[in-house]
Design a protein around this motif. Structure first.
Motif, PDB file in Angstrom:
ATOM      1  N   ASN A  95      -9.912 -27.383  62.144  1.00 48.32           N
ATOM      2  CA  ASN A  95     -10.494 -26.872  60.786  1.00 48.32           C
ATOM      3  C   ASN A  95     -10.401 -27.951  59.798  1.00 48.32           C
TER       4      ASN A  95
ATOM      5  N   ASN B 261      -3.479 -16.628  59.824  1.00 52.09           N
ATOM      6  CA  ASN B 261      -4.074 -17.651  60.749  1.00 52.09           C
ATOM      7  C   ASN B 261      -5.019 -17.257  61.497  1.00 52.09           C
TER       8      ASN B 261
ATOM      9  N   TRP C 149      -6.156 -31.675  64.079  1.00 52.33           N
ATOM     10  CA  TRP C 149      -6.750 -30.042  63.747  1.00 52.33           C
ATOM     11  C   TRP C 149      -8.412 -29.861  63.862  1.00 52.33           C
TER      12      TRP C 149
ATOM     13  N   GLU D  76      -7.441 -28.756  57.278  1.00 53.56           N
ATOM     14  CA  GLU D  76      -6.240 -29.290  57.902  1.00 53.56           C
ATOM     15  C   GLU D  76      -6.248 -30.698  58.271  1.00 53.56           C
TER      16      GLU D  76
ATOM     17  N   SER E   1      -4.839 -23.335  62.508  1.00 55.18           N
ATOM     18  CA  SER E   1      -6.120 -23.883  62.913  1.00 55.18           C
ATOM     19  C   SER E   1      -5.535 -24.122  64.443  1.00 55.18           C
TER      20      SER E   1
ATOM     21  N   HIS F  96      -5.944 -27.115  67.590  1.00 56.41           N
ATOM     22  CA  HIS F  96      -6.250 -28.521  67.592  1.00 56.41           C
ATOM     23  C   HIS F  96      -7.070 -28.823  68.853  1.00 56.41           C
TER      24      HIS F  96
END
Length: 413
Positions: free
Chosen positions: A249, A103, A247, A252, A49, A51
């Motif tokens: 996402n 990723n 993060w 996460e 992810s 940030h």
């Protein structure tokens, strides 16, 4: 920064505080007024992810599209294999090809919340630089482009110079990063008509290197725009919290913790963050700027709600905002709180704090409990040997708190 410009995009960038440096502002302003520009920002795939430190760049792309231009999201499937030395004291860990691809898939989902992708003239596109970097022949690359790069200039790039001044190792692998980023810009310019690269201030040297390569190889003018390196008023790097990276996402970082990060913004940063990370009109932000003392909390809640709307969803922002109000008013439980499912009701209080990730060790949990900082159902428990029992559970769940701002639920399986 009070610079007179005519284009809507540059006005927004300047008024909201996005601009650190720009190349040839006058010509960029003229072109942005008269034509639809294509511009890009690159994102390497170093984690599953991005940030919130990357959010300023994502917002730049969003405003770029909202003002009629075409954003290009460049995924660094190729450059991630090299590692950007910018802002780093040592080489980044070398990731496997499989991890980089994993990723990249995860990161792609972030941009769909901010940009409109499609086939219309200003719809965003996403490109992976591995599509051209993987096929480079080293000898051909050196013959075709080596003479366009000056070692004198490359060793004076901020990312290189800082490492050399500190006598920290800079591998030849990392030294090549700036060349590949410049080559990216050239490829995007040739194949997508891209004439603007944006990025953080630490990318300035790399961006200028790309501009020069385009000029030497095509005789065209391209432009660069960087945003300031953001730190909080206390000096912390944007995107970091006491519990680690914040993060974007959801898998996460929970929606609750994400919302709380913005709700806990330091007072001097609130207005700056409202300008950068929300789409609230500047007139409305100016009214919030007049709030003083405890009233600033109102602006913090608006900030948390607006950023959560953009990054997660409007429904989540509303749910969590209401849940936070309930928690503040000592309502025993609320579905908005982060939760963990457990099968055993009789667990140590210390273990409960660790399950909810409020502490990292038993020692930290003991100190928290002894210091009267831990609660069960809003009641302080200072016995480090306390074990939860079925009497602590209400309708199958128990509320655990760490300090005034961290709250969570343990739910019976």
């Amino acid at each position: 920064m009070n610079i007179p410009v005519k284009s809507e995009f540059l006005k927004i960038m300047i008024e909201r505080g996005f601009v650190h440096q720009i190349t040839d502002l006058q010509n960029l302003d003229l072109q942005t007024c008269n034509t639809q520009l294509s511009g890009y920002i690159g994102f390497d795939c170093t984690a599953s992810s991005l940030h919130v430190g990357s959010l300023i760049q994502i917002m730049m792309l969003r405003w770029f599209q909202k003002t009629g231009n075409k954003p290009i999201v460049l995924m660094g499937g190729g450059t991630t294999k090299i590692g950007d030395p910018s802002g780093k004291d040592s080489a980044r860990p070398v990731l496997s090809i499989e991890k980089i691809e994993e990723n990249q898939v995860s990161i792609k989902s972030i941009f769909k919340k901010f940009l409109k992708f499609g086939n219309n003239s200003n719809d965003a596109i996403m490109v992976d630089n591995s599509s051209w970097l993987e096929n480079i022949n080293y000898i051909s690359f050196l013959r075709d482009f080596g003479s366009s790069f000056s070692i004198n200039k490359l060793i004076n790039l901020e990312s290189v110079k800082l490492r050399l001044e500190r006598e920290q190792n800079l591998s030849f692998l990392e030294f090549n990063y700036s060349l590949l980023q410049a080559y990216d810009f050239l490829q995007l310019n040739k194949h997508y008509g891209c004439s603007l690269q944006m990025g953080g201030s630490d990318q300035w040297g790399n961006i200028v290197t790309g501009l020069e390569l385009i000029r030497k190889k095509t005789s065209k003018q391209a432009f660069g725009l960087t945003s300031p390196l953001l730190t909080t008023s206390s000096g912390s790097k944007m995107g970091k919290s006491a519990n680690g990276a914040v993060w974007l996402n959801e898998n996460e970082l929970s929606n609750w913790d994400f919302w709380q990060y913005w709700r806990n913004t330091e007072d001097p940063d609130v207005i700056k963050f409202l300008r950068l990370f929300t789409e609230l009109p500047l007139t409305e932000i100016s009214k919030l700027e007049k709030l003083k003392g405890a009233e600033i909390n109102e602006a913090k809640i608006i900030l948390a709600n607006e950023v959560t709307k953009l990054c997660r969803s409007e429904e989540e922002a509303l749910r969590i905002s209401n849940g936070a109000a309930n928690t503040f008013n000592n309502v025993m439980t609320d579905n908005a709180l982060p939760s963990e499912i457990i099968s055993n009701l009789e667990i140590k209080f210390i273990e409960a704090l660790r399950i909810l990730k409020f502490v990292n060790s038993n020692g930290e949990a003991r100190r928290l409990i002894k210091g009267n900082g831990a609660k069960i159902n809003d009641i302080v428990i200072n016995d480090e040997n306390y074990s939860l029992s079925k009497e602590d559970f209400n309708n199958g769940h128990v509320k655990i708190s760490s300090g005034k701002k961290k709250h969570g639920l343990l739910i019976k399986k």
